[in-house]
Design a protein around this motif. Structure first.
Motif, PDB file in Angstrom:
ATOM      1  N   ILE A  29     -52.703  41.996 -39.029  1.00 25.10           N
ATOM      2  CA  ILE A  29     -53.114  41.157 -38.221  1.00 25.10           C
ATOM      3  C   ILE A  29     -53.990  41.659 -37.018  1.00 25.10           C
ATOM      4  O   ILE A  29     -53.484  42.532 -36.304  1.00 25.10           O
ATOM      5  CB  ILE A  29     -51.777  40.358 -37.657  1.00 25.10           C
ATOM      6  CG1 ILE A  29     -51.301  39.508 -38.849  1.00 25.10           C
ATOM      7  CG2 ILE A  29     -52.367  39.404 -36.780  1.00 25.10           C
ATOM      8  CD1 ILE A  29     -49.678  39.107 -38.461  1.00 25.10           C
ATOM      9  N   ASP A  30     -55.309  41.101 -37.072  1.00 21.31           N
ATOM     10  CA  ASP A  30     -55.956  41.394 -35.951  1.00 21.31           C
ATOM     11  C   ASP A  30     -55.534  40.635 -34.535  1.00 21.31           C
ATOM     12  O   ASP A  30     -55.491  39.273 -34.772  1.00 21.31           O
ATOM     13  CB  ASP A  30     -57.423  41.230 -35.892  1.00 21.31           C
ATOM     14  CG  ASP A  30     -58.233  41.542 -34.709  1.00 21.31           C
ATOM     15  OD1 ASP A  30     -57.902  41.936 -33.696  1.00 21.31           O
ATOM     16  OD2 ASP A  30     -59.664  41.746 -34.971  1.00 21.31           O
ATOM     17  N   LEU A  31     -54.661  41.357 -33.383  1.00 20.71           N
ATOM     18  CA  LEU A  31     -54.156  40.499 -32.400  1.00 20.71           C
ATOM     19  C   LEU A  31     -55.233  40.273 -31.401  1.00 20.71           C
ATOM     20  O   LEU A  31     -54.794  39.713 -30.320  1.00 20.71           O
ATOM     21  CB  LEU A  31     -53.160  41.614 -31.973  1.00 20.71           C
ATOM     22  CG  LEU A  31     -52.118  41.801 -32.830  1.00 20.71           C
ATOM     23  CD1 LEU A  31     -51.016  42.538 -32.143  1.00 20.71           C
ATOM     24  CD2 LEU A  31     -51.166  40.514 -33.204  1.00 20.71           C
ATOM     25  N   GLY A  32     -56.446  40.334 -31.487  1.00 16.62           N
ATOM     26  CA  GLY A  32     -57.563  39.951 -30.592  1.00 16.62           C
ATOM     27  C   GLY A  32     -57.320  38.395 -30.314  1.00 16.62           C
ATOM     28  O   GLY A  32     -57.248  37.570 -31.423  1.00 16.62           O
ATOM     29  N   GLY A  33     -57.295  38.144 -29.207  1.00 21.19           N
ATOM     30  CA  GLY A  33     -57.227  36.487 -28.792  1.00 21.19           C
ATOM     31  C   GLY A  33     -55.685  36.069 -28.780  1.00 21.19           C
ATOM     32  O   GLY A  33     -55.443  35.187 -28.359  1.00 21.19           O
ATOM     33  N   TRP A  34     -54.611  36.913 -29.172  1.00 19.26           N
ATOM     34  CA  TRP A  34     -53.366  36.798 -29.136  1.00 19.26           C
ATOM     35  C   TRP A  34     -53.031  37.115 -27.707  1.00 19.26           C
ATOM     36  O   TRP A  34     -53.523  37.881 -27.049  1.00 19.26           O
ATOM     37  CB  TRP A  34     -52.425  37.618 -29.862  1.00 19.26           C
ATOM     38  CG  TRP A  34     -52.532  37.325 -31.402  1.00 19.26           C
ATOM     39  CD1 TRP A  34     -53.767  37.385 -32.289  1.00 19.26           C
ATOM     40  CD2 TRP A  34     -51.511  36.654 -32.144  1.00 19.26           C
ATOM     41  NE1 TRP A  34     -53.154  36.741 -33.515  1.00 19.26           N
ATOM     42  CE2 TRP A  34     -51.923  36.299 -33.378  1.00 19.26           C
ATOM     43  CE3 TRP A  34     -50.083  36.182 -31.907  1.00 19.26           C
ATOM     44  CZ2 TRP A  34     -51.229  35.805 -34.519  1.00 19.26           C
ATOM     45  CZ3 TRP A  34     -49.496  35.650 -32.817  1.00 19.26           C
ATOM     46  CH2 TRP A  34     -49.851  35.314 -34.009  1.00 19.26           C
ATOM     47  N   ALA A  35     -51.800  36.665 -27.158  1.00 18.23           N
ATOM     48  CA  ALA A  35     -51.408  37.024 -25.857  1.00 18.23           C
ATOM     49  C   ALA A  35     -49.864  36.807 -25.620  1.00 18.23           C
ATOM     50  O   ALA A  35     -49.253  36.245 -26.539  1.00 18.23           O
ATOM     51  CB  ALA A  35     -52.017  36.059 -24.893  1.00 18.23           C
ATOM     52  N   LYS A  45     -51.274  34.890 -20.164  1.00 20.10           N
ATOM     53  CA  LYS A  45     -51.046  35.771 -19.094  1.00 20.10           C
ATOM     54  C   LYS A  45     -51.626  37.050 -19.267  1.00 20.10           C
ATOM     55  O   LYS A  45     -52.378  37.811 -18.677  1.00 20.10           O
ATOM     56  CB  LYS A  45     -49.511  35.736 -18.654  1.00 20.10           C
ATOM     57  CG  LYS A  45     -49.790  36.397 -17.417  1.00 20.10           C
ATOM     58  CD  LYS A  45     -48.346  36.562 -16.642  1.00 20.10           C
ATOM     59  CE  LYS A  45     -48.003  37.362 -15.568  1.00 20.10           C
ATOM     60  NZ  LYS A  45     -46.760  36.835 -14.972  1.00 20.10           N
ATOM     61  N   SER A  46     -51.326  37.524 -20.439  1.00 19.93           N
ATOM     62  CA  SER A  46     -51.842  39.218 -21.013  1.00 19.93           C
ATOM     63  C   SER A  46     -52.645  39.119 -22.262  1.00 19.93           C
ATOM     64  O   SER A  46     -51.851  39.167 -23.115  1.00 19.93           O
ATOM     65  CB  SER A  46     -50.427  39.916 -20.698  1.00 19.93           C
ATOM     66  OG  SER A  46     -51.097  41.481 -20.984  1.00 19.93           O
ATOM     67  N   PRO A  47     -53.928  38.840 -22.372  1.00 22.83           N
ATOM     68  CA  PRO A  47     -54.371  38.689 -23.583  1.00 22.83           C
ATOM     69  C   PRO A  47     -54.441  39.905 -24.252  1.00 22.83           C
ATOM     70  O   PRO A  47     -54.682  40.996 -23.586  1.00 22.83           O
ATOM     71  CB  PRO A  47     -55.831  38.047 -23.456  1.00 22.83           C
ATOM     72  CG  PRO A  47     -55.882  38.224 -21.819  1.00 22.83           C
ATOM     73  CD  PRO A  47     -54.689  38.392 -21.346  1.00 22.83           C
ATOM     74  N   GLY A  83     -33.516  39.167 -15.808  1.00 22.28           N
ATOM     75  CA  GLY A  83     -33.602  37.993 -16.650  1.00 22.28           C
ATOM     76  C   GLY A  83     -34.978  37.354 -16.556  1.00 22.28           C
ATOM     77  O   GLY A  83     -35.390  37.202 -15.533  1.00 22.28           O
ATOM     78  N   GLY A  84     -35.385  36.626 -17.761  1.00 16.90           N
ATOM     79  CA  GLY A  84     -36.519  35.762 -17.656  1.00 16.90           C
ATOM     80  C   GLY A  84     -37.114  35.408 -18.862  1.00 16.90           C
ATOM     81  O   GLY A  84     -36.046  35.329 -19.941  1.00 16.90           O
ATOM     82  N   VAL A  85     -38.060  35.558 -19.217  1.00 11.79           N
ATOM     83  CA  VAL A  85     -38.769  35.001 -20.703  1.00 11.79           C
ATOM     84  C   VAL A  85     -39.779  36.014 -21.112  1.00 11.79           C
ATOM     85  O   VAL A  85     -40.517  36.510 -20.108  1.00 11.79           O
ATOM     86  CB  VAL A  85     -39.507  33.714 -20.621  1.00 11.79           C
ATOM     87  CG1 VAL A  85     -38.197  32.384 -20.488  1.00 11.79           C
ATOM     88  CG2 VAL A  85     -40.528  33.361 -19.863  1.00 11.79           C
ATOM     89  N   ALA A  86     -39.818  36.125 -22.378  1.00 10.05           N
ATOM     90  CA  ALA A  86     -41.038  36.954 -23.080  1.00 10.05           C
ATOM     91  C   ALA A  86     -41.488  35.896 -23.894  1.00 10.05           C
ATOM     92  O   ALA A  86     -40.735  35.324 -24.791  1.00 10.05           O
ATOM     93  CB  ALA A  86     -40.403  38.134 -23.506  1.00 10.05           C
ATOM     94  N   GLY A  87     -42.923  35.853 -24.126  1.00 10.97           N
ATOM     95  CA  GLY A  87     -43.368  35.075 -25.133  1.00 10.97           C
ATOM     96  C   GLY A  87     -44.805  35.875 -25.849  1.00 10.97           C
ATOM     97  O   GLY A  87     -45.362  36.566 -25.474  1.00 10.97           O
ATOM     98  N   VAL A  88     -45.039  35.345 -27.143  1.00 12.66           N
ATOM     99  CA  VAL A  88     -46.124  35.785 -27.821  1.00 12.66           C
ATOM    100  C   VAL A  88     -46.810  34.389 -28.302  1.00 12.66           C
ATOM    101  O   VAL A  88     -46.142  33.518 -28.702  1.00 12.66           O
ATOM    102  CB  VAL A  88     -45.868  36.700 -28.824  1.00 12.66           C
ATOM    103  CG1 VAL A  88     -44.903  36.222 -30.017  1.00 12.66           C
ATOM    104  CG2 VAL A  88     -47.199  37.275 -29.541  1.00 12.66           C
TER     105      VAL A  88
END
Length: 146
Positions: A29-35, A45-47, A83-88
């Motif tokens: 998987i090319d992660l370009g454009g994922w964040a 927030k962080s591409p 504590g918080g969230v982490a997302g992809v």
């Protein structure tokens, strides 16, 4: 791992918080454009840069150190140790957010089995399992701090 004290060092020998991605598929998987994000209101927030790939059946550690200038695997935010969230998120906006509570230092929250999405499929692993499937042996007590 929102509080990496001495578990895993980055390529510069720094112990930053980290998030690991896993590709269970048979194609890279090319992660370009994922964040990735630590803010539900800001999913991109962080591409990730084009050319950063996640190999088939592979794992990739991303450093949540707030220093994206340090390289392709360094994110523009730090995880909150309390504590918080982490997302992809994929380029088309589909994504996943995981909420976490305060976790003791050098413990990671891990999906067991890898990629599970059912309630209760998270466990805790001392020093994490970067680069490997999430196996926790022996079972550990939940290290959530009060």
């Amino acid at each position: 791992m929102p509080r990496n004290i001495s578990a895993v060092a980055d390529e510069n020998g720094v112990y930053s918080d980290w998030i690991e991605l896993h590709n269970p598929g048979n194609q890279a998987i090319d992660l370009g454009g994922w964040a990735l994000t630590d803010d539900a209101a800001a999913p991109f927030k962080s591409p990730l840069p084009a050319g950063l790939t996640l190999p088939p059946k592979g794992f990739l550690v991303l450093w949540a150190d707030g220093a994206p200038q340090a390289g392709a695997t360094h994110l523009g935010f730090k995880l909150d140790a309390k504590g918080g969230v982490a997302g992809v998120f994929a380029p088309d906006g589909r994504g996943s957010l995981v909420a976490y509570a305060e976790i003791a230092g050098d413990f990671s929250a891990a999906r067991k089995p890898d990629c599970c999405s059912t309630p209760g499929c998270f466990t805790f692993a001392f020093r994490g399992t970067p680069g490997k499937t999430n196996v926790v042996v022996p079972p550990v007590t939940v290290p959530v701090l009060a």
